[in-house]
Enzyme design. Structure first.
Site, PDB file in Angstrom:
ATOM      1  CG  HIS A  19     -16.830  44.057 -21.816  1.00  0.00           C
ATOM      2  ND1 HIS A  19     -17.641  43.739 -23.180  1.00  0.00           N
ATOM      3  CD2 HIS A  19     -17.771  43.527 -21.213  1.00  0.00           C
ATOM      4  CE1 HIS A  19     -18.904  43.579 -22.995  1.00  0.00           C
ATOM      5  NE2 HIS A  19     -18.887  43.262 -21.804  1.00  0.00           N
ATOM      6  CG  ASP A 116     -17.341  46.699 -25.594  1.00  0.00           C
ATOM      7  OD1 ASP A 116     -16.588  45.676 -25.111  1.00  0.00           O
ATOM      8  OD2 ASP A 116     -18.435  46.482 -25.162  1.00  0.00           O
ATOM      9  CD  GLN A 337      -9.889  31.979 -15.537  1.00  0.00           C
ATOM     10  OE1 GLN A 337     -10.524  32.220 -14.394  1.00  0.00           O
ATOM     11  NE2 GLN A 337     -10.418  32.106 -16.558  1.00  0.00           N
TER      12      GLN A 337
END
Length: 461
Positions: A19, A116, A337
């Protein structure tokens, strides 16, 4: 610029890297579109990775106003086995009344507020008092959002049909529905039940996706096929990984990748929250060795990084560690990543299909072997599969349903790495991703139009 002409957007993320990361990338995107940004960060964070990322973000974007939002601690009677991230969702929701003075004190006056997806109901009445448009950032796929928005039309979980037909989108088998929705009174299930009926009260929904990946779902959502009177769904992705996200790996794993042949490595990672069981971790290691492919594996056996102190020998066993050395590198630390996926040595990605990971793979044009573990991940894996640049083994089940054996894993990895059609389609998806953020692309058009709307609000304040 004078305060009277500043477009000021406040952002409120929730718990977990899945998130927080998209919110920080959205913040960077808004800054590039000449918005003043306030980032309201719930404290304390659940993981060290979240806190480290916030620190790096602040260093890179000192002009972003970062305000700490101290949440009420969880109830003492909560079971110790409960998911710490879900507990933090609940704690932030319980603390939402503390947001009013924070938002009221912001200067210059707000033009828009984005919060959110896990906080819709408790923050809605507060957002409604601001007098400016308010939106949620839905931190999954548009396809998952179609299920989420359609959820109030479904019967009680115990009566779910074998296949859920989402109008205009797709049929979702019961086996792909997030398991916590089947558990009475679960935190996750209660969020769905309470929040999804309130979507029509929002001014819009932001999703980190793009037309080239989810055109069908986006069209169905925005044409009222899924839910009538749904607010606009804005595809504002792909969110591009930022410089502040890079971490010092002390030479590994990027140095290791530099020594590998182009297109020879499979990257294996199950995200920031998924912790595999010990038996499954060892079978996965065995499978990677059996595949005959070079591999970079980020291993995780604890949900929260603050608890993870065991060495690789204890986790994998000395014999497996020795077998891995010939063709693999295993790390336990948080890695960059996006930089790994963008490396020329990486050809494939074994992923849980968390949405951030899917978008990063799309951005880099890397095929996916999906192994969904929890939550929205089977629905996301279906997006990848239908788009033709990935596959997933549906019979491997959810996390903990069964231990998938090394032989199966090795064969699936080998198939994915040798599948040329997946690679060709992944390159096409990569091109679509880059078009979306170029001049005239969907993301750029959406943000330009929104900023024009917000500028009108500034003039009227």
């Amino acid at each position: 610029m004078s305060p009277a002409s500043v477009v000021h957007v406040a952002l409120l993320p929730s718990a977990g890297m899945g998130h927080l990361t998209p919110f920080l990338r959205l913040a960077a995107l808004l800054v590039r579109h000449h918005c003043h940004v306030t980032l309201i960060t719930p404290q304390p964070t659940v993981s060290k990775a979240e806190q480290h990322l916030l620190t790096r973000f602040q260093s890179s974007f000192p002009d972003v106003n970062q305000v700490q939002f101290h949440v009420v601690p969880p109830d003492e009677d909560v079971p110790s086995a409960a998911d710490p991230f879900f507990l933090q969702f609940a704690a932030i929701r319980r603390s939402s009344h503390l947001l009013s003075p924070i938002l009221a004190s912001l200067s210059p006056p707000l033009s828009a507020f984005v919060y959110d997806m896990t906080l819709i109901s408790p923050v809605l009445p507060i957002a409604n008092t601001l007098g400016v448009p308010y939106y949620i950032l839905f931190t999954s796929s548009a396809t998952m959002f179609s299920f989420y928005s359609y959820f109030p039309s479904l019967p009680a979980p115990q009566s779910f049909p074998d296949v859920v037909e989402i109008p205009g989108v797709l049929a979702i088998p019961k086996s792909s529905i997030p398991p916590p929705l089947m558990i009475p009174n679960s935190i996750f299930g209660n969020l769905f039940k309470e929040d999804s009926p309130k979507l029509t009260k929002l001014h819009g929904v932001f999703i980190n996706t793009f037309e080239g990946l989810e055109a069908v779902s986006l069209e169905a959502l925005n044409c009222g096929k899924v839910v009538k009177e749904l607010p606009p769904v804005y595809p504002v992705g792909p969110f591009v990984p930022c410089e502040f996200e890079k971490v010092d790996q002390k030479g590994a794993p990027l140095t290791w990748l530099d020594d590998q042949p182009d297109g020879s490595v499979v990257y294996v990672c199950f995200g920031s929250r998924t912790a595999l069981g010990r038996d499954q971790i060892r079978e996965l290691g065995d499978g990677l060795v059996r595949s005959g492919c070079r591999f970079l594996w980020v291993v995780k056996d604890k949900k929260v990084d603050k608890e993870d102190e065991e060495g690789l020998d204890g986790l994998l066993g000395e014999e497996l560690v020795e077998r891995i050395k010939e063709k693999g590198l295993v790390v336990k630390e948080w890695v960059d990543q996006s930089e790994i996926l963008g490396h020329k040595a990486v050809r494939g990605f074994v992923s849980h299909c968390g949405w951030n990971s899917v978008i990063e793979a799309a951005w880099c044009g890397v095929p996916i072997l999906g192994w969904p573990q929890i939550g929205d991940q089977k629905i996301n894996a279906e997006v990848v599969s239908k788009s033709g640049w990935g596959v997933w083994k549906k019979d491997w089940g959810w996390e903990g349903e069964r231990v998938v054996k090394g032989e199966e894993i090795g064969e699936a990895v080998k198939e994915m790495m040798n599948n040329e059609s997946l690679k060709i389609r992944a390159v096409q998806v990569k091109e679509d991703a880059r078009k979306a953020i170029s001049v005239g692309g969907g993301c750029e058009i959406a943000l330009q139009n929104l900023r024009e709307e917000w500028k009108k609000i500034v003039k009227n304040i």
